[in-house]
Each structure stands twice: as structure tokens, then as C-alpha cells.
Design a protein around this motif. Sequence first.
Motif, PDB file in Angstrom:
ATOM      1  N   VAL A  44       0.839  -1.203   0.000  1.00 17.66           N
ATOM      2  CA  VAL A  44       0.000   0.000   0.000  1.00 17.66           C
ATOM      3  C   VAL A  44       0.872   1.249   0.000  1.00 17.66           C
ATOM      4  N   THR A  45       2.005   1.201   0.708  1.00 16.60           N
ATOM      5  CA  THR A  45       2.928   2.338   0.684  1.00 16.60           C
ATOM      6  C   THR A  45       3.430   2.593  -0.735  1.00 16.60           C
ATOM      7  N   LEU A  46       3.726   1.516  -1.460  1.00 13.46           N
ATOM      8  CA  LEU A  46       4.156   1.667  -2.861  1.00 13.46           C
ATOM      9  C   LEU A  46       3.032   2.229  -3.722  1.00 13.46           C
ATOM     10  N   LEU A  47       1.784   1.845  -3.421  1.00 15.54           N
ATOM     11  CA  LEU A  47       0.650   2.399  -4.153  1.00 15.54           C
ATOM     12  C   LEU A  47       0.544   3.907  -3.905  1.00 15.54           C
ATOM     13  N   PHE A  48       0.759   4.315  -2.657  1.00 14.61           N
ATOM     14  CA  PHE A  48       0.830   5.746  -2.334  1.00 14.61           C
ATOM     15  C   PHE A  48       1.877   6.420  -3.223  1.00 14.61           C
ATOM     16  N   ALA A  49       3.059   5.791  -3.305  1.00 17.40           N
ATOM     17  CA  ALA A  49       4.158   6.383  -4.065  1.00 17.40           C
ATOM     18  C   ALA A  49       3.814   6.516  -5.550  1.00 17.40           C
ATOM     19  N   VAL A  50       3.206   5.470  -6.124  1.00 15.48           N
ATOM     20  CA  VAL A  50       2.831   5.511  -7.538  1.00 15.48           C
ATOM     21  C   VAL A  50       1.783   6.594  -7.789  1.00 15.48           C
ATOM     22  N   LEU A  65      -5.885   4.775 -10.905  1.00 17.13           N
ATOM     23  CA  LEU A  65      -5.350   4.872  -9.543  1.00 17.13           C
ATOM     24  C   LEU A  65      -6.430   5.269  -8.541  1.00 17.13           C
ATOM     25  N   ALA A  66      -7.370   6.092  -8.961  1.00 18.91           N
ATOM     26  CA  ALA A  66      -8.471   6.466  -8.070  1.00 18.91           C
ATOM     27  C   ALA A  66      -9.250   5.229  -7.639  1.00 18.91           C
ATOM     28  N   LEU A  67      -9.506   4.325  -8.575  1.00 22.12           N
ATOM     29  CA  LEU A  67     -10.226   3.092  -8.246  1.00 22.12           C
ATOM     30  C   LEU A  67      -9.394   2.200  -7.333  1.00 22.12           C
ATOM     31  N   ALA A  68      -8.096   2.084  -7.605  1.00 22.48           N
ATOM     32  CA  ALA A  68      -7.232   1.240  -6.780  1.00 22.48           C
ATOM     33  C   ALA A  68      -7.135   1.768  -5.352  1.00 22.48           C
ATOM     34  N   LEU A  69      -6.997   3.075  -5.193  1.00 19.94           N
ATOM     35  CA  LEU A  69      -6.894   3.660  -3.860  1.00 19.94           C
ATOM     36  C   LEU A  69      -8.216   3.559  -3.105  1.00 19.94           C
ATOM     37  N   ARG A  70      -9.313   3.650  -3.799  1.00 18.49           N
ATOM     38  CA  ARG A  70     -10.617   3.523  -3.153  1.00 18.49           C
ATOM     39  C   ARG A  70     -10.757   2.158  -2.480  1.00 18.49           C
ATOM     40  N   ARG A  71     -10.158   1.137  -3.095  1.00 15.24           N
ATOM     41  CA  ARG A  71     -10.223  -0.209  -2.533  1.00 15.24           C
ATOM     42  C   ARG A  71      -9.195  -0.430  -1.419  1.00 15.24           C
ATOM     43  N   ALA A  72      -8.039   0.244  -1.521  1.00 13.64           N
ATOM     44  CA  ALA A  72      -6.926  -0.072  -0.622  1.00 13.64           C
ATOM     45  C   ALA A  72      -6.885   0.749   0.657  1.00 13.64           C
ATOM     46  N   LEU A  73      -7.434   1.969   0.632  1.00 15.54           N
ATOM     47  CA  LEU A  73      -7.258   2.867   1.768  1.00 15.54           C
ATOM     48  C   LEU A  73      -8.352   2.701   2.809  1.00 15.54           C
ATOM     49  N   PRO A  74      -8.021   2.971   4.081  1.00 16.86           N
ATOM     50  CA  PRO A  74      -9.021   2.848   5.149  1.00 16.86           C
ATOM     51  C   PRO A  74     -10.033   3.976   5.081  1.00 16.86           C
ATOM     52  N   TYR A  75     -11.243   3.699   5.503  1.00 18.64           N
ATOM     53  CA  TYR A  75     -12.325   4.683   5.496  1.00 18.64           C
ATOM     54  C   TYR A  75     -12.551   5.204   6.900  1.00 18.64           C
TER      55      TYR A  75
END
Length: 423
Positions: free
Chosen positions: A16-22, A181-191
Motif C-alpha cells: 500500500v505504501t508503494l501504491l501511495f508512491a505511484v 489509480l483512483a479506483l485502486a486507492l478507493r479499494r486499498a485505503l481505510p475509510y
Amino acid sequence: MTSTDAGNGYTLTRGVTLLFAVACGTAVAGVYFAQPLLVTLGSDFSITPALLGFVVTLTQIGYGLGLFFLVPLGDLVDPRRLVVTQLLLLAAALVVVGLATTGAVLLAGMVAVGLLAVVTQTLVAFAASLAPAARRGRVVGLVTSGVVTGILLARTVSGILADLAGWRWVYLSSAAACCVLALALRRALPYGTAKPYGTADARVQGYRRLLRSTIVLFTREPVLRLRAAFALLIFAAFGTLWSCVALPLSAPPLSLSHTQIGAFGLAGAAGALAAALAGRLNDRGRSRWTTGAGLALLAVSWLPLASTRQSLWALAVGVVVLDLAVQTVHVTNQSLIYALHPGAGSRIIGGYMVFYSIGSACGAAGSTAMYAAAGWGGVCALGAAISCGALLLWACSGDARPRRSPRAADRRGAGTDQPCDKP
């Protein structure tokens, strides 16, 4: 490797940290796509060489506005929702630029791209809030490496796509990437990591207090003021190089293509490595040393850069040294200032980055005007003067470490997660 935020139980994995970076790299790239394209944009939209820098300057003005007005929202609303919304709006702004038919539409789109690209800083603050104090420097360093990589690759990708399919596809392709990336982050990040404000009036009042408290933070924290000054100067030097270097490279006798000009962005890849290393050194208490070393390298970098017309190898060496220096100081700055008030992370990062935007905008406008007046030698003299000024400020500033340890700051920050005038 994982990091767990004790406040919400969310586990921040390396993936998830790498997803943040991308995501950071993709978003910030939109601010820099235009740099190797300036000559082409000037031709297509009839913009004079002396004014070309304002294409970049207007983008940075939009970025500065977004830093002050949008990034603090991360302390008020759910950052997951804020990140996804901003990425989708950024995609729309990139489409506007890609389809622009007049100079006015192009420049308006550039302002919008800058305004919404501040999602990068929302992501940096979000990642820092999810990381424990002991590993925060490493997490910030890794995420910031994505920012650095995005800035560098923006020029390379922009040049290649412009030569293959035209400059418009640079922006249209980036818009598609932002949507994915918006779709990927929507799934990966806490709400639900920010406390809700039930009524519209409560949200408006909370937002006003957020903006006021951002200013209050600067009046109360000398470390924040000093690090903001460093940011303004180092990114003025950064903008001086990158907003103007396409002009001598595209002119005779060099006459390089978009792809060749953009490829010099790869020469600065060492900056991404410096970002991660600087984060680790900050965790070990070496922030003053890394700042001084970075600023000294920044001043030295203009010696090989001054020989750009005679040797492209000199340009490559200068780019490596300059980007490494800037990112070393930048990551050290961010790690130090976030530790002051973790609960006000979005406001601190946003307020600090306003000075980044001011510096970048001034560097862009000043370098192209200087190039028109005095050529590449004048540009290098301007960059060297700014860099030496930053080094002199460091030498006169004394110990630049914050007065509170990260752990103590975490305890203090626990009470600052709500918008208030006393952060």
C-alpha cells in the motif's frame, strides 16, 4: 514489512505504501509535463520565448492555491474520499489541457491541473498519519521517492509520447492513469480516519478554522518557518533549471528532440534514492547534517550545469547532483515538520508546500526571462545565487531539529486532529 497506526488499527503494508508512491508520482507528473514541451507549446499557441515560463508558473500558482485551500481538508474530512475525488477531478483537468484549442483554455487547464495535483501532498500526509513515529521517516521517504520519480519521469514520458503521438496524448494518457489509480486507492485505503462534521454549517466553520490554524502554526513554530524558507529557495533553484533547460537544448547547435530533452529527467533518478536515504538519516537524528550536505551539493551543481552547451555529460552530472540535493533537503524538511504536530499533518504539509510552489513559480518565471536577457550563463548565475543563499541561511540558522521528539509530538498531536485555532 508493515507499519501499524495505533490510533486506528490499520496496517500500512509495503504494498500500500508503494501504491501511495505511484499515485503521488502520477499526480505530480502533470505539473511537469510541459517543461520539455515548452517550445512546441509556444509554437502551437503563439507564446513568445520570454513568456514561456509562465506556462509553468501558472501551473505552480494553481498548485500553491491548492496547497493552502485543499490540502488542509485532509484534517477535516475523510482523506480516502478526498484523495479519490481529487484524482478524478485531476483527470478531468488533464483532459481539458489535452483538448485545448486556444491559449486561454490551455492556461486555464494548467491552473486547474496544478490546483488538483496537490492530491500528492494529501497522500504524503495520509501516509505519514498511518505510520508509527519510529518508522515515519522511512514511510515519508518511500512515498516521496514516488514524487521524485514522477517529477523525473514526467519529462521523459512527456518527451517520448510527444514525439510518438503528439503532445496532447501526454495529458490524455495521464488522465486515464489517474482514473485507474483512483479506483485502486478507493479499494486499498481505510475509510473514516477523520471525524465527521454533521451539518453543512459545522463543516464550513471547521474549514475556516483549519485555514486560520494553518497560519497560526507558522507563527508558533520556528522550525516550520525555517524549513519553509529552505523549501522556497531549493525549489526556486530547481525551477530555474527545469523550466528553462529545454530552451538551450532545443536550439542550435544541439537541436535535441522532445525525447532527447525528456531523457535528461532520468539523469536525476538519484534524487529518488536520496529521498529514501534522507528519511532514514532523519530517523537517526542526522537532519542538520543532511540539510547542510544537500545545500552544499545544490550550490556546487551549477558548476557543471554552466557547461551544458559544451557538454551534455556536464548537464547530466549537474542534473544528478541538483536533484539529489533538492530531494535530500525536501524529505528532511517534511520529516521534521510533520513531527511537530502529527494531528495537523495535512495543514503542516500543505502550508509548507505553499513555499515550494512559490519558489518553483519564481524560478520558472525568472529563468526564462533571464534566458531571454542573458542566455544560459545568466540562468546558471541566477540558480547559483539562489543556492548559495540557501546555504548561507543554513549556516546562520543553528540547530534545525524540532524541540519535541517524534513520540512526544505524537502525544501532543493527538489533540490536534480537529480544526482549531490552537493546533
